[in-house]
Design a protein around this motif. Structure first.
Motif, PDB file in Angstrom:
ATOM      1  N   ALA A   1       0.834  -1.202   0.000  1.00  0.00           N
ATOM      2  CA  ALA A   1       0.000   0.000   0.000  1.00  0.00           C
ATOM      3  C   ALA A   1       0.868   1.251   0.000  1.00  0.00           C
ATOM      4  O   ALA A   1       0.621   2.191  -0.759  1.00  0.00           O
ATOM      5  CB  ALA A   1      -0.938   0.002   1.200  1.00  0.00           C
ATOM      6  N   GLY A   2       1.895   1.267   0.840  1.00  0.00           N
ATOM      7  CA  GLY A   2       2.783   2.428   0.890  1.00  0.00           C
ATOM      8  C   GLY A   2       3.539   2.642  -0.405  1.00  0.00           C
ATOM      9  O   GLY A   2       3.639   3.766  -0.916  1.00  0.00           O
ATOM     10  N   ALA A   3       4.069   1.570  -0.986  1.00  0.00           N
ATOM     11  CA  ALA A   3       4.817   1.682  -2.236  1.00  0.00           C
ATOM     12  C   ALA A   3       3.921   2.126  -3.387  1.00  0.00           C
ATOM     13  O   ALA A   3       4.305   2.968  -4.210  1.00  0.00           O
ATOM     14  CB  ALA A   3       5.480   0.345  -2.574  1.00  0.00           C
ATOM     15  N   ALA A   4       2.715   1.584  -3.448  1.00  0.00           N
ATOM     16  CA  ALA A   4       1.793   1.955  -4.528  1.00  0.00           C
ATOM     17  C   ALA A   4       1.355   3.404  -4.398  1.00  0.00           C
ATOM     18  O   ALA A   4       1.281   4.137  -5.397  1.00  0.00           O
ATOM     19  CB  ALA A   4       0.577   1.037  -4.514  1.00  0.00           C
ATOM     20  N   ALA A   5       1.073   3.860  -3.183  1.00  0.00           N
ATOM     21  CA  ALA A   5       0.653   5.249  -2.980  1.00  0.00           C
ATOM     22  C   ALA A   5       1.787   6.211  -3.329  1.00  0.00           C
ATOM     23  O   ALA A   5       1.563   7.225  -4.006  1.00  0.00           O
ATOM     24  CB  ALA A   5       0.196   5.466  -1.541  1.00  0.00           C
ATOM     25  N   ARG A   6       2.994   5.908  -2.888  1.00  0.00           N
ATOM     26  CA  ARG A   6       4.139   6.769  -3.222  1.00  0.00           C
ATOM     27  C   ARG A   6       4.373   6.821  -4.719  1.00  0.00           C
ATOM     28  O   ARG A   6       4.593   7.886  -5.294  1.00  0.00           O
ATOM     29  CB  ARG A   6       5.405   6.262  -2.524  1.00  0.00           C
ATOM     30  N   SER A   7       4.347   5.646  -5.349  1.00  0.00           N
ATOM     31  CA  SER A   7       4.587   5.586  -6.795  1.00  0.00           C
ATOM     32  C   SER A   7       3.551   6.380  -7.569  1.00  0.00           C
ATOM     33  O   SER A   7       3.878   7.143  -8.477  1.00  0.00           O
ATOM     34  CB  SER A   7       4.579   4.138  -7.276  1.00  0.00           C
ATOM     35  N   HIS A   8       2.285   6.209  -7.216  1.00  0.00           N
ATOM     36  CA  HIS A   8       1.216   6.923  -7.929  1.00  0.00           C
ATOM     37  C   HIS A   8       1.295   8.427  -7.662  1.00  0.00           C
ATOM     38  O   HIS A   8       1.001   9.229  -8.543  1.00  0.00           O
ATOM     39  CB  HIS A   8      -0.151   6.375  -7.526  1.00  0.00           C
ATOM     40  N   ALA A   9       1.703   8.800  -6.455  1.00  0.00           N
ATOM     41  CA  ALA A   9       1.793  10.220  -6.109  1.00  0.00           C
ATOM     42  C   ALA A   9       2.854  10.946  -6.932  1.00  0.00           C
ATOM     43  O   ALA A   9       2.696  12.126  -7.248  1.00  0.00           O
ATOM     44  CB  ALA A   9       2.093  10.385  -4.623  1.00  0.00           C
ATOM     45  N   ILE A  10       3.922  10.233  -7.316  1.00  0.00           N
ATOM     46  CA  ILE A  10       4.962  10.873  -8.124  1.00  0.00           C
ATOM     47  C   ILE A  10       4.824  10.562  -9.610  1.00  0.00           C
ATOM     48  O   ILE A  10       5.634  10.992 -10.417  1.00  0.00           O
ATOM     49  CB  ILE A  10       6.374  10.496  -7.637  1.00  0.00           C
ATOM     50  N   GLY A  11       3.788   9.790  -9.968  1.00  0.00           N
ATOM     51  CA  GLY A  11       3.499   9.533 -11.377  1.00  0.00           C
ATOM     52  C   GLY A  11       4.233   8.355 -11.987  1.00  0.00           C
ATOM     53  O   GLY A  11       4.433   8.292 -13.198  1.00  0.00           O
ATOM     54  N   VAL A  12       4.640   7.393 -11.157  1.00  0.00           N
ATOM     55  CA  VAL A  12       5.352   6.212 -11.649  1.00  0.00           C
ATOM     56  C   VAL A  12       4.418   5.008 -11.553  1.00  0.00           C
ATOM     57  O   VAL A  12       3.736   4.824 -10.548  1.00  0.00           O
ATOM     58  CB  VAL A  12       6.626   5.947 -10.804  1.00  0.00           C
ATOM     59  N   ALA A  13       4.392   4.185 -12.591  1.00  0.00           N
ATOM     60  CA  ALA A  13       3.550   2.984 -12.580  1.00  0.00           C
ATOM     61  C   ALA A  13       4.103   1.970 -11.578  1.00  0.00           C
ATOM     62  O   ALA A  13       5.314   1.837 -11.424  1.00  0.00           O
ATOM     63  CB  ALA A  13       3.501   2.366 -13.963  1.00  0.00           C
ATOM     64  N   TYR A  14       3.204   1.265 -10.893  1.00  0.00           N
ATOM     65  CA  TYR A  14       3.610   0.268  -9.899  1.00  0.00           C
ATOM     66  C   TYR A  14       2.792  -0.997 -10.101  1.00  0.00           C
ATOM     67  O   TYR A  14       1.572  -0.946 -10.181  1.00  0.00           O
ATOM     68  CB  TYR A  14       3.384   0.806  -8.478  1.00  0.00           C
ATOM     69  N   THR A  15       3.490  -2.125 -10.152  1.00  0.00           N
ATOM     70  CA  THR A  15       2.833  -3.424 -10.250  1.00  0.00           C
ATOM     71  C   THR A  15       3.210  -4.240  -9.020  1.00  0.00           C
ATOM     72  O   THR A  15       4.394  -4.515  -8.803  1.00  0.00           O
ATOM     73  CB  THR A  15       3.286  -4.182 -11.525  1.00  0.00           C
ATOM     74  N   PRO A  16       2.246  -4.612  -8.198  1.00  0.00           N
ATOM     75  CA  PRO A  16       2.578  -5.369  -6.982  1.00  0.00           C
ATOM     76  C   PRO A  16       3.043  -6.782  -7.321  1.00  0.00           C
ATOM     77  O   PRO A  16       2.527  -7.405  -8.253  1.00  0.00           O
ATOM     78  CB  PRO A  16       1.272  -5.398  -6.194  1.00  0.00           C
ATOM     79  N   PRO A  17       4.016  -7.297  -6.566  1.00  0.00           N
ATOM     80  CA  PRO A  17       4.488  -8.662  -6.824  1.00  0.00           C
ATOM     81  C   PRO A  17       3.477  -9.732  -6.429  1.00  0.00           C
ATOM     82  O   PRO A  17       3.516 -10.839  -6.940  1.00  0.00           O
ATOM     83  CB  PRO A  17       5.753  -8.762  -5.968  1.00  0.00           C
ATOM     84  N   ARG A  18       2.577  -9.401  -5.511  1.00  0.00           N
ATOM     85  CA  ARG A  18       1.566 -10.355  -5.046  1.00  0.00           C
ATOM     86  C   ARG A  18       0.346  -9.571  -4.587  1.00  0.00           C
ATOM     87  O   ARG A  18       0.454  -8.489  -4.055  1.00  0.00           O
ATOM     88  CB  ARG A  18       2.138 -11.156  -3.874  1.00  0.00           C
TER      89      ARG A  18
END
Length: 96
Positions: free
Chosen positions: A43-60
């Motif tokens: 959740a933290g990694a996805a929120a940070r990534s989206h906030a700076i405009g970087v795509a994020y794909t969770p490993p699981r």
């Protein structure tokens, strides 16, 4: 003279079964706790990534993103042995 050999075997079998059940439950609980920690991290990694405009794909698991004018909210869902673990993180949007 009494023969108690059969009783000892029965007690040993019951003790072994109880130990196996306890060990299996302990592994399930630890795995579920690990899934909770993973959900918090995702959740933290996805929120940070989206906030700076970087795509994020969770490993699981999966991540749902909600966006407002100033904040990004990510909710992670991770399957676990005892249910589904969920975690949520909120980050401010990056201004350019």
């Amino acid at each position: 003279m009494r023969n108690d050999a059969g009783m000892v075997t029965l007690e040993s079998a019951l003790a072994a079964a109880a130990l196996l059940l306890f060990t299996s439950a302990l592994i399930g609980v630890l795995s579920t706790f690990g899934s909770l920690i993973l959900a918090v991290d995702l959740a933290g990694a996805a929120a940070r990534s989206h906030a700076i405009g970087v795509a994020y794909t969770p490993p699981r698991g999966s991540v749902d993103i909600e966006e407002s004018s100033t904040h990004v909210t990510a909710t992670a869902h991770v399957p676990a042995p005892f249910g589904e673990m969920r975690a949520q993180a909120v980050y401010p949007k990056e201004t350019s």
